[in-house]
Design a protein around this motif. Structure first.
Motif, PDB file in Angstrom:
ATOM      1  N   SER A 240       0.648  -1.292  -0.211  1.00 27.56           N
ATOM      2  CA  SER A 240      -0.215  -0.090   0.130  1.00 27.56           C
ATOM      3  C   SER A 240       0.563   1.087  -0.145  1.00 27.56           C
ATOM      4  N   VAL A 241       2.456   1.011   0.057  1.00 31.59           N
ATOM      5  CA  VAL A 241       3.473   2.193  -0.065  1.00 31.59           C
ATOM      6  C   VAL A 241       4.293   2.104  -0.407  1.00 31.59           C
ATOM      7  N   THR A 242       4.761   3.267  -1.414  1.00 30.21           N
ATOM      8  CA  THR A 242       5.873   3.872  -2.007  1.00 30.21           C
ATOM      9  C   THR A 242       7.252   4.202  -1.084  1.00 30.21           C
ATOM     10  N   PHE A 243       8.165   4.604  -1.162  1.00 26.90           N
ATOM     11  CA  PHE A 243       9.571   5.018  -0.640  1.00 26.90           C
ATOM     12  C   PHE A 243       9.636   5.724  -1.601  1.00 26.90           C
ATOM     13  N   ALA A 244      10.306   7.137  -1.416  1.00 27.33           N
ATOM     14  CA  ALA A 244      10.469   8.331  -2.063  1.00 27.33           C
ATOM     15  C   ALA A 244      12.111   8.355  -2.006  1.00 27.33           C
ATOM     16  N   ASP A 245      12.903   8.743  -2.975  1.00 25.10           N
ATOM     17  CA  ASP A 245      14.128   9.603  -2.636  1.00 25.10           C
ATOM     18  C   ASP A 245      14.450  10.157  -1.054  1.00 25.10           C
ATOM     19  N   GLU A 246      15.613   9.973  -0.276  1.00 28.16           N
ATOM     20  CA  GLU A 246      16.085  10.245   1.050  1.00 28.16           C
ATOM     21  C   GLU A 246      16.136  11.553   0.284  1.00 28.16           C
ATOM     22  N   VAL A 247      16.849  12.478   0.092  1.00 24.48           N
ATOM     23  CA  VAL A 247      17.210  13.453  -0.127  1.00 24.48           C
ATOM     24  C   VAL A 247      16.020  14.675  -0.583  1.00 24.48           C
ATOM     25  N   GLU A 248      15.785  14.051  -1.752  1.00 21.69           N
ATOM     26  CA  GLU A 248      14.340  14.839  -2.406  1.00 21.69           C
ATOM     27  C   GLU A 248      13.779  15.382  -1.608  1.00 21.69           C
ATOM     28  N   THR A 249      13.288  14.220  -0.208  1.00 26.56           N
ATOM     29  CA  THR A 249      11.902  13.634   0.331  1.00 26.56           C
ATOM     30  C   THR A 249      12.881  15.087   1.952  1.00 26.56           C
ATOM     31  N   ALA A 250      14.052  14.583   2.283  1.00 29.90           N
ATOM     32  CA  ALA A 250      14.567  15.910   3.478  1.00 29.90           C
ATOM     33  C   ALA A 250      14.955  16.721   2.483  1.00 29.90           C
ATOM     34  N   ASN A 251      14.750  17.415   1.688  1.00 30.87           N
ATOM     35  CA  ASN A 251      15.021  19.166   1.161  1.00 30.87           C
ATOM     36  C   ASN A 251      13.602  18.906   1.084  1.00 30.87           C
ATOM     37  N   LYS A 252      12.407  19.018   0.938  1.00 28.72           N
ATOM     38  CA  LYS A 252      11.539  19.162   0.699  1.00 28.72           C
ATOM     39  C   LYS A 252      11.040  19.408   2.104  1.00 28.72           C
ATOM     40  N   TRP A 253      11.045  18.654   2.160  1.00 25.82           N
ATOM     41  CA  TRP A 253       9.964  19.225   4.104  1.00 25.82           C
ATOM     42  C   TRP A 253      10.785  19.822   5.204  1.00 25.82           C
ATOM     43  N   GLY A 254      12.220  20.004   4.787  1.00 30.30           N
ATOM     44  CA  GLY A 254      13.248  20.855   5.305  1.00 30.30           C
ATOM     45  C   GLY A 254      12.638  22.425   4.487  1.00 30.30           C
ATOM     46  N   GLY A 255      12.775  22.552   3.470  1.00 33.35           N
ATOM     47  CA  GLY A 255      11.617  24.557   2.456  1.00 33.35           C
ATOM     48  C   GLY A 255      11.031  23.802   3.256  1.00 33.35           C
ATOM     49  N   LEU A 256      10.258  23.271   3.216  1.00 31.95           N
ATOM     50  CA  LEU A 256       8.296  23.898   4.654  1.00 31.95           C
ATOM     51  C   LEU A 256       9.020  23.725   5.640  1.00 31.95           C
ATOM     52  N   LEU A 257       9.453  23.566   5.714  1.00 30.33           N
ATOM     53  CA  LEU A 257      10.281  24.117   7.220  1.00 30.33           C
ATOM     54  C   LEU A 257      10.882  25.418   7.938  1.00 30.33           C
ATOM     55  N   LYS A 258      11.341  25.421   6.494  1.00 27.35           N
ATOM     56  CA  LYS A 258      12.527  27.166   6.692  1.00 27.35           C
ATOM     57  C   LYS A 258      11.465  27.745   6.403  1.00 27.35           C
ATOM     58  N   LEU A 259      10.032  27.737   5.734  1.00 29.98           N
ATOM     59  CA  LEU A 259       9.188  28.339   5.602  1.00 29.98           C
ATOM     60  C   LEU A 259       8.436  29.191   6.532  1.00 29.98           C
ATOM     61  N   PHE A 260       8.779  28.480   7.776  1.00 31.43           N
ATOM     62  CA  PHE A 260       7.844  28.885   8.651  1.00 31.43           C
ATOM     63  C   PHE A 260       8.568  29.355   9.557  1.00 31.43           C
ATOM     64  N   GLY A 261       9.766  29.382   9.135  1.00 25.02           N
ATOM     65  CA  GLY A 261      11.067  30.207  10.142  1.00 25.02           C
ATOM     66  C   GLY A 261      11.887  28.708  11.053  1.00 25.02           C
ATOM     67  N   VAL A 262      12.160  28.158  10.919  1.00 22.04           N
ATOM     68  CA  VAL A 262      13.435  26.736  11.077  1.00 22.04           C
ATOM     69  C   VAL A 262      14.564  26.849  10.382  1.00 22.04           C
ATOM     70  N   LYS A 263      15.470  27.381  11.254  1.00 22.32           N
ATOM     71  CA  LYS A 263      16.702  27.128  10.371  1.00 22.32           C
ATOM     72  C   LYS A 263      17.450  26.298  10.965  1.00 22.32           C
ATOM     73  N   ALA A 264      17.008  25.234  11.804  1.00 27.67           N
ATOM     74  CA  ALA A 264      17.967  24.528  12.702  1.00 27.67           C
ATOM     75  C   ALA A 264      17.219  23.283  12.321  1.00 27.67           C
ATOM     76  N   MET A 265      17.818  22.385  11.579  1.00 25.09           N
ATOM     77  CA  MET A 265      17.458  21.564  11.278  1.00 25.09           C
ATOM     78  C   MET A 265      17.930  19.579  11.713  1.00 25.09           C
ATOM     79  N   VAL A 266      17.888  18.390  11.949  1.00 26.11           N
ATOM     80  CA  VAL A 266      17.988  17.701  12.056  1.00 26.11           C
ATOM     81  C   VAL A 266      17.402  16.438  11.696  1.00 26.11           C
TER      82      VAL A 266
END
Length: 616
Positions: A240-266
């Protein structure tokens, strides 16, 4: 605090909730993997690693992360050759709890707020004390010892997507119910699964991100498992699921976090690397001759990911690796089985919200009693004494509840061995224990006409120790719990018919480049089957001298071959094993085959590990 800042913090708190985060990300275009920038000499071995960034004016906030990975339900201290980390006896959940408390207290004394995080495989491939209860004990213990956030790993999917969601949300098992009699409330900590995407909703099946505030400064967390998860778990549970690219996924969500003011990420990522000699025994916090998939993952990450907590390879390291900007990110792994904790100190700039410095070291979860000469006390050869002063009472009480419940089954003696039987592979890729397991599965299915058995090396999870005595048994006696630790997956044992030509293709698929194989995995083979291989030869022509009981295998002849159902369903990239015909399933599970073999007669000796010849 100004009103606009208050509103920003409120938005971030809501962002940490999956509903809003998923709604927002659904409107974003997919991120692309940035081209990595060159960096000079990124391979310096540092113990511990320490990275400093530019420090703009403004006050600093000090924080602390404690992390571990690949716990695999190791509630009891590991035994045998796995009992020590670089010579120090380590592990066991009541000792892990103690060391976590100790490190939190040290951080608090320095004015640091601690966040405890994981990088996947907390469950799955677990000993009987956890597996008998579908890993509910491990989830409860992770909550008790203070875990707050973890990525999922591939083993979180061992029993399928639906079971992972149950373990996260709570509720009784749909078949076995709540076996301990007091219900199951699910995980209090947050499981992150940003790149595990529902085919139905096109969104992550679990929260993709979390946000913590440290001294008023937001720190964002993204959690992913390796994109290659489908190739190493039973395909039946993840349809029922697929597994996406690690880097593309991290950067996508990192971009969303940055959009909301998060500048330090793990980034919590269940993928990793490994140190290599020299030195022959790298330090637990070193980065000696480092390589592995995590290197390219980090090269593609946004620079806001100052810390990458990794796993999967079961290795320890503390590295400084270049991210997409060419600047360093700190990359860590704490081995496996709760035998190490990564202690990360960091600082944040209050004005910019960015990391200004990160340092990391691995701390061994010692559980032994040291002699005056610096050696460790042993109760018998190779069996280490445990230090009662290092036991956390609360963790022990919860663990003992499940130990007591499972003891009648776990401590039952099922057979004998004549010496240690190790899972470690020789240069030819064969291991003594792999031979024994293949022989056991062949014996288990010979009445069905089986002639050959093949075993995947990744399914052999622990060695067998002659001297270990977790249940008070005599040296050489093997308990059911010890056998289950070797094969904890409850795979079915299936027999199929293959032609000689198909069998050769199966063996060719052990090597990268043949019919989609992406990793070299040498199958363990039963007695009578012999062959040679040259890994440097062209794909499809690496296997030679294939014979059964000394007779060359006729490509047109038929052979009955036994494997577990994980392999038969194409696991570990062995799609050639899906081509068998006349599949039959033996009663019970693969561990039952091993138990029957161990108890069939004389003590079982280590396998010869000489059935495969490596030519190059």
């Amino acid at each position: 605090m100004s009103q606009p800042r208050s509103r920003g913090r409120a938005v971030l708190r809501h962002l940490a909730a999956p509903a809003l985060a998923l709604a927002v990300v659904a409107t974003l275009p997919a991120a692309t993997r940035p081209a990595p920038a060159p960096a000079a000499d990124p391979w310096a071995a540092l113990a511990p690693v320490s990275v400093s960034y530019a420090k703009p004016t403004g006050g600093e906030v000090k924080g602390n992360f404690l992390s571990y990975n690949d716990f695999h339900g190791a509630i009891d201290p590991p035994a045998g050759s796995g009992a020590v980390v670089n010579g120090t006896p380590a592990g066991g959940v009541e000792y892990l709890a103690t060391w976590l408390k100790k490190l939190r207290a040290e951080a608090k004394a320095e004015g640091r707020v601690t966040t405890t995080v994981g990088a996947g495989d907390l469950i799955g491939a677990t000993p009987l004390v956890s597996a008998a209860f579908h890993d509910e004990p491990t989830i409860e213990l992770m909550d008790q010892i203070g875990l707050e956030i973890s990525s999922v790993g591939n083993h979180e999917f061992d029993e399928g997507v639906d079971e992972l969601i149950r373990l996260n949300k709570g509720g009784c098992h749909p078949v076995d119910g709540c076996q301990d009699g007091d219900g199951f409330k699910g995980a209090k900590f947050t499981y992150l699964a940003a790149n595990t995407i529902s085919k139905k909703t096109k969104l992550p099946i679990l929260p993709p991100v979390d946000v913590k505030f440290v001294g008023g400064v937001p720190v964002g967390f993204v959690g992913v498992t390796l994109e290659g998860t489908p190739g190493i778990v039973n395909p039946a549970g993840i349809t029922s699921v697929t597994f996406a690219d690690e880097v593309e996924t991290a950067n996508k969500w990192g971009g969303l976090l940055k959009l909301f003011g998060v500048k330090a990420m793990v980034l919590l990522v269940h993928e990793g690397g490994a140190q290599s000699p020299p030195p022959s025994t790298p330090g637990v916090s070193d980065c000696a001759n480092f390589s592995g998939p995590i290197v390219d993952i980090v090269k593609g990450l946004r620079p806001e990911f100052g810390l990458v907590v990794s796993g999967h390879t079961h290795r320890f390291y503390s590295c400084s690796l270049p991210n997409s900007s060419g600047q360093p990110s700190v990359v860590t792994s704490a081995g496996n089985n709760g035998q190490l904790i990564t202690d990360v100190d960091y600082s944040l700039n209050r004005r910019t919200g960015r990391f200004t410095g990160i340092s990391a070291r691995n701390v061994i979860v010692e559980n032994g009693v040291r002699n005056a000469d610096g050696t460790w006390q042993q109760t018998s050869p190779g069996v280490y004494a445990r230090n009662p002063d290092l036991v956390d009472a609360g963790a022990k009480a919860l663990a003992d509840k499940y130990r007591t419940a499972v003891a009648p089954i776990a401590n039952k003696v099922v057979g004998k061995i004549s010496a240690d039987i190790v899972r470690d592979a020789l240069p030819n890729g064969e291991s003594p224990l792999g031979d024994v397991i293949a022989d056991a599965q062949l014996a288990y299915t010979k009445s069905n006409g089986a002639q050959i058995a093949l075993m995947n090396p990744g399914g052999v999870r622990a060695s067998m120790s002659y001297g270990a005595s977790a249940g008070g048994e005599a040296p050489g006696e093997v308990t059911y719990g010890e056998a289950f630790a070797v094969q904890p997956f409850n795979n079915l044992v299936v027999t199929q018919t293959f032609t000689g030509a198909q069998l050769k293709n199966v063996l060719e698929q052990q090597f990268v480049g043949f019919n989609g194989q992406t990793a070299q995995r040498i199958l363990q083979v039963s007695a009578g089957l012999t062959y040679s291989y040259d890994s440097t030869a062209p794909a499809g022509s690496r296997v030679s001298a294939l014979a059964l009981n000394g007779t060359p295998v006729d490509p047109a002849a038929s052979f009955k071959v036994t494997t577990n159902d994980f392999l038969a369903n194409g696991g570990d990239g062995f799609t050639e094993l899906k081509g068998g015909t006349g599949r039959t399933t033996a009663p019970g599970f693969d561990v039952d085959a091993l138990v029957a073999y161990l108890g069939a007669g004389d003590p079982v000796a280590p396998g010869p590990a000489n059935r495969i010849t490596r030519l190059g």
